[in-house]
Enzyme design. Structure first.
Site: not given
Ligand code: NDP
Ligand code: HSE
Length: 448
Positions: A47, A127, A132, A203
């Site tokens: 969008r 990474e 995070g 993860k």
């Protein structure tokens, strides 16, 4: 100065928006560090009207963008399996390097992306996909490449850690703590990927793949979430000197007489001692313990989510890829040469905390202990409360009331404990098995 490294970005939401900001704010420093200007040449979104600040950079044709002649690197921060997979395969096939934060895709089909990167000699960096901002994958892939990793275990989902921390601090129910996490923006409107453990399982698959040089997918990870954790479980953990955390555990299991060396990857809520460093990781933070034969224990801690922290990891990858391009090479690739088998969950040993309501009469404790013995599960501790007598022997106000029995076991295989619990449930004297929780000490190397 070398020619600019030209970057196309797919997606510009929470993470992508911060990547754009950092690319612009730190342009001069990034140029100095990379050895060439790092220039954003296109951004694909769904969008465009939501991103007026990007002007002529915007396109809705992501497929055309990733194969454009003037693109060297593709940064993917869309998420999900498709169209991200097809777009990244197109990009790699066209010789572009890829930086992605997409844990779901890497855990489901990282092998296909890695093969495409190898085929074209391009870089594939990710990474930001685990924990995070925390530099974790590069240490596993590069810094510890000379060591033998035995275990990677930790808290890799901030949403569930926030919920469990809130339950521990205030005694809140799971539902109330989830409401609080949603109100504060930690949990999404549909929190299932987090609370059912799938995010952590993705993860875990990525961590196990890198740590053990073995391709592990999300389907290989045993996964349980936190929906069933009750305020009573939290109180029981506190009583034992423990806290409950959603753990992702990846372990190398040594070969035995009956089984070859293997890899176990699993996600579940478990009690851990309050003395363990992971117990002190509260709120939305992440922390991961790595154990390696020569290095010993290492701990990585920091912000596991959020736009700016995740963008920090994306930018780190981008600079690494740019440096590789400047010198005309590619960075270290991941390897899956060990190709270890996945250890069946039923054989993985863990200690358990089992809580049941039982009839309070002669012989019941012996019957229950017998059931544990019959299944080869050794009991480490037993505690009874309620029922016809109190601890000090004074008469109970409600003689004949059921008693609460709590047993903690020594390490036993998952399958043995599961059949034992099924057998207990069928006993006339057992009114109900209230909860079964694992107890992890995380203090020993490798799999017990
Ligand atoms: P958002 O939902 O905030 O942003 C997604 C972006 O992708 C939006 O800009 C959206 O466009 C765009 N997009 C979606 N579909 C398409 C498509 N088909 N073509 C082009 N663009 C598309 O996601 P996040 O930024 O939160 O997450 C991005 C990735 O980073 C995910 O893989 C996530 O798992 C990972 N990650 C996120 C973390 C976080 O804290 N948010 C932490 C660690 C990893 P539009 O703006 O037009 O809607
Ligand atoms: N939903 C994830 C979390 C975001 O709560 O940790 C980071 O992957």
């Amino acid at each position: 100065m070398k020619d600019a490294i030209r970057v196309a970005m797919l997606g510009c939401g929470t993470v992508g928006g911060e990547v754009v900001r950092l690319l612009r704010d730190q342009a001069d420093e990034l140029t100095a560090r990379a050895g060439a200007p790092v220039e954003l040449v296109g951004v694909a979104v769904r969008r465009p009207h939501k991103h007026p600040e990007l002007g002529a950079l915007l396109t809705t044709d992501a497929s055309a963008l990733v194969t454009r002649e003037d693109v060297d690197v593709v940064v993917e921060v869309i998420g999900g399996i498709e169209p991200a997979r097809s777009l990244l395969l197109e990009a790699l096939k066209a010789g572009k390097s890829v930086v992605t934060a997409n844990k779901a895709l890497l855990a489901e089909d990282g092998a296909t992306l890695a093969e495409a990167a190898d085929a074209s000699g391009a870089d594939l960096y990710y990474e930001a996909s685990v924990a995070g901002a925390i530099p974790l994958l590069r240490p596993l892939r590069e810094s510890l490449a000379g060591d033998r990793i035995t275990r990677v275990a930790g808290i890799v989902n901030g949403t569930t850690n926030f919920i469990l921390s809130a339950m521990t601090e205030s005694g809140a129910s799971y539902a109330d703590a989830l409401d609080e996490a949603t109100r504060l923006g930690y949990a999404e409107a549909d929190p299932s990927a987090d609370v059912d453990g799938y995010d952590a399982a993705s993860k875990a698959a990525i961590l196990a793949t890198l740590a053990f040089h073995t391709r592990v997918t999300s389907a290989d990870v045993h996964c349980e979430g936190i929906r069933e954790v009750t305020a009573a479980d939290i109180a029981a953990a506190t009583g034992l000197g423990c806290v409950i955390k959603l753990l992702a555990i990846c372990e190398r299991a040594p070969a035995t007489a009956d089984a070859p060396e293997s890899v176990s990857a699993r996600v579940y809520p478990a009690m851990i001692p309050t003395t363990h460093p992971l117990a002190a990781v509260d709120g939305a933070f992440n922390a991961v313990f790595v154990e390696a034969e020569a290095a010993g224990q290492l701990m990585f801690y920091g912000q596991g989510a959020g736009g700016a922290p995740t963008a920090s990891a994306v930018l780190g990858d981008l600079v690494a890829v740019a440096r590789n391009r400047v010198v005309g090479g590619r960075g270290p690739r991941e390897s899956a040469y060990a190709s270890l088998p996945i250890r069946p969950m039923g054989t993985v040993p863990t200690r358990y905390h089992v809580s049941l309501d039982v009839a309070d009469r002669a012989g019941v404790l012996s019957t229950i202990a017998g059931e544990f013995a019959r299944h080869g599960v050794s009991i480490a501790a037993v505690r009874q409360s309620g029922g016809g007598t109190t601890y000090d022997g004074a008469p109970d106000p409600e003689p004949g009331a059921p008693a609460r029995l709590v047993l903690v076991t020594h390490a036993a295989p998952e399958a043995a404990l599961a059949t034992c619990v099924a057998a207990l449930t069928g006993l006339e004297a057992v009114h109900g098995v209230d909860s079964v929780l694992r107890v992890e000490d995380l203090g020993r190397k490798g799999v017990r």
